[in-house]
Design a protein around this motif. Structure first.
Motif, PDB file in Angstrom:
ATOM      1  N   ARG A   1      55.790   9.886  39.556  1.00 28.58           N
ATOM      2  CA  ARG A   1      55.805  11.155  38.812  1.00 28.58           C
ATOM      3  C   ARG A   1      55.427  12.331  39.723  1.00 28.58           C
ATOM      4  N   PHE A   2      54.458  12.113  40.604  1.00 28.19           N
ATOM      5  CA  PHE A   2      54.063  13.169  41.536  1.00 28.19           C
ATOM      6  C   PHE A   2      55.205  13.474  42.498  1.00 28.19           C
ATOM      7  N   THR A   3      55.897  12.440  42.959  1.00 30.27           N
ATOM      8  CA  THR A   3      57.038  12.628  43.856  1.00 30.27           C
ATOM      9  C   THR A   3      58.130  13.447  43.171  1.00 30.27           C
ATOM     10  N   GLU A   4      58.462  13.089  41.936  1.00 29.92           N
ATOM     11  CA  GLU A   4      59.495  13.821  41.198  1.00 29.92           C
ATOM     12  C   GLU A   4      59.088  15.273  40.972  1.00 29.92           C
ATOM     13  N   ALA A   5      57.809  15.485  40.668  1.00 29.21           N
ATOM     14  CA  ALA A   5      57.340  16.844  40.417  1.00 29.21           C
ATOM     15  C   ALA A   5      57.452  17.711  41.667  1.00 29.21           C
ATOM     16  N   LEU A   6      57.094  17.147  42.819  1.00 26.15           N
ATOM     17  CA  LEU A   6      57.230  17.895  44.069  1.00 26.15           C
ATOM     18  C   LEU A   6      58.687  18.269  44.337  1.00 26.15           C
TER      19      LEU A   6
END
Length: 428
Positions: free
Chosen positions: A377-382
């Motif tokens: 989720r953090f990767t997608e948000a970045l």
């Protein structure tokens, strides 16, 4: 006999000799903005004695810490002595070595526009105007023009603006866009753009290289080259590359954990980092957690044998996602977790810039890595967070919770520090 020995670099000299009512000197850090503005101020006190001037900066600490020491040194080159009246926020100017009075500069903070009233001036120096939002900058501009009330032969009541470019804000619209659309305004407005390189002789040897190491590439265009660039469009974390910033690192036994946390009822998020050789690696995440007590319980259960530092949303000092009689931070501390947080959150743009600079700096170095398997989720948000129509990070998609959690530790541990103004670089 008074000795006048001003020293100006090429762009500063062009600005000083610019014969316009409204003039702007736009440059990167260390480009000599306040110095050239102060030089023009001192020259006017020789030309028009006892005609007071104004100096306006975003905050009073900037007046105290930047303008006051700078104007003392500038004045000495112009054969003047600057007598600073800290309590009155004024500077009196005298001919060097004498008690002959030449005039006063009235200093006011732009964070309180209502204080720019009740006095008249023949000229104004407005410093770092583009750090303000356009609406407030326009308010300051109009307030300043209203103070220009001297009627003296040969005197042109005008405004000098010295600023770092902060995107396409007030200075761009007034000194570039408006002139392009209405060429007749060019008789009143003049713009000089300069880079930090133009003033390199007056800066420490490592000054420019330190900027390259500390800032992402896009900001170098503004903060080193003095260019107007769009800082609020497209992807927020435009320095992130899923492949280049990827890692397979995972948590090692007994390793200290640094966990960013964002507070939202039913949407709490946390991103877990480890630091290795000073490099942050995002190695786990917790998302869509109900409230602060549950988040604390999850963290303690999942990482029982680790020292843990929590980097939370500073607003958690005031309210709780669970109980409004308690603060989120007090709940975290009661759970036995260490809290590292400032009195308030850094400005959103400072948090974004700090993260982008870690993802990729102007030297093409990547100093922050994310495990996409452990932190999907953090990767997608970045990758996905964009700016909204108002130039702020878009919060409508719901990905802002994990991105906030993941960037709080970065802003705390690796903040971007604007270069200090010391005795060595007063020509900044």
């Amino acid at each position: 006999m008074t000795t006048i020995t001003p020293i100006l670099n090429t762009p500063q000299s062009r600005f000083y000799n610019l014969n316009k009512k409204f003039r702007a000197f736009v440059s990167g850090f260390g480009g000599g903005k306040t110095w050239v503005g102060g030089s023009a101020m001192c020259a006017r006190f020789w030309q028009f004695p006892k005609v007071n001037q104004g100096y306006f900066a975003p905050t009073y600490p900037q007046i105290r810490d930047i303008f006051f020491p700078t104007i003392e040194e500038v004045a000495s080159q112009w054969g003047l002595r600057a007598d600073i009246k800290y309590a009155n926020k004024e500077v009196d100017f005298y001919e060097a070595g004498t008690s002959i009075y030449r005039g006063t500069t009235i200093c006011r903070s732009m964070d309180k526009p209502d204080t720019i009233v009740g006095f008249k001036i023949g000229h104004a120096l407005v410093d770092e105007l583009d750090t303000l939002k356009k609406e407030k900058a326009l308010q300051i501009w109009n307030k300043t023009i209203a103070r220009l009330r001297y009627k003296i032969p040969g005197l042109t009541n005008g405004i000098d603006v010295t600023t770092t470019p902060e995107g396409f804000r007030f200075v761009y619209e007034r000194f570039v866009k408006d002139i392009r659309e209405k060429p007749e305004l060019a008789q009143f407005y003049g713009l000089i753009q300069a880079s930090t390189f133009d003033n390199a002789a007056n800066l420490p040897d490592d000054y420019i290289s330190s900027l390259y190491a500390s800032y992402p590439p896009e900001l170098i265009k503004a903060y080193l080259n003095g260019q107007f660039v769009n800082l609020t469009s497209g992807a927020v974390y435009n320095c992130f590359d899923r492949e280049a910033n990827s890692t397979t690192a995972t948590i090692k036994e007994g390793e200290r954990l640094h966990i960013g946390m964002d507070f939202n009822v039913l949407k709490m998020a946390a991103v877990v980092y480890v630091l290795r050789n000073g490099i942050p690696y995002a190695v786990d995440e917790l998302v869509d957690v109900r409230d602060t007590p549950e988040m604390c319980n999850l963290i303690k259960a999942k990482y029982p044998d680790h020292q843990i530092d929590i980097y939370p949303d500073a607003s958690g000092q005031n309210t709780s996602s669970k109980d409004y009689s308690k603060s989120d931070l007090s709940i975290i501390k009661k759970a036995g977790l260490s809290v590292r947080v400032g009195k308030s959150n850094p400005a959103v743009k400072d948090r974004i810039n700090a993260t982008n600079a870690m993802l990729l700096n102007a030297n093409k170095e990547r100093r922050m890595f994310v495990n996409p398997q452990k932190c999907p989720r953090f990767t997608e948000a970045l990758e996905q967070q964009a700016y909204d129509k108002n130039g702020a990070p878009d919060k409508s998609s719901g990905i802002d919770h994990v991105i906030d959690a993941g960037t709080y530790p970065i802003a705390y541990l690796y903040p971007i520090q604007k270069p200090a103004h010391g005795r060595y670089d007063l020509r900044m």
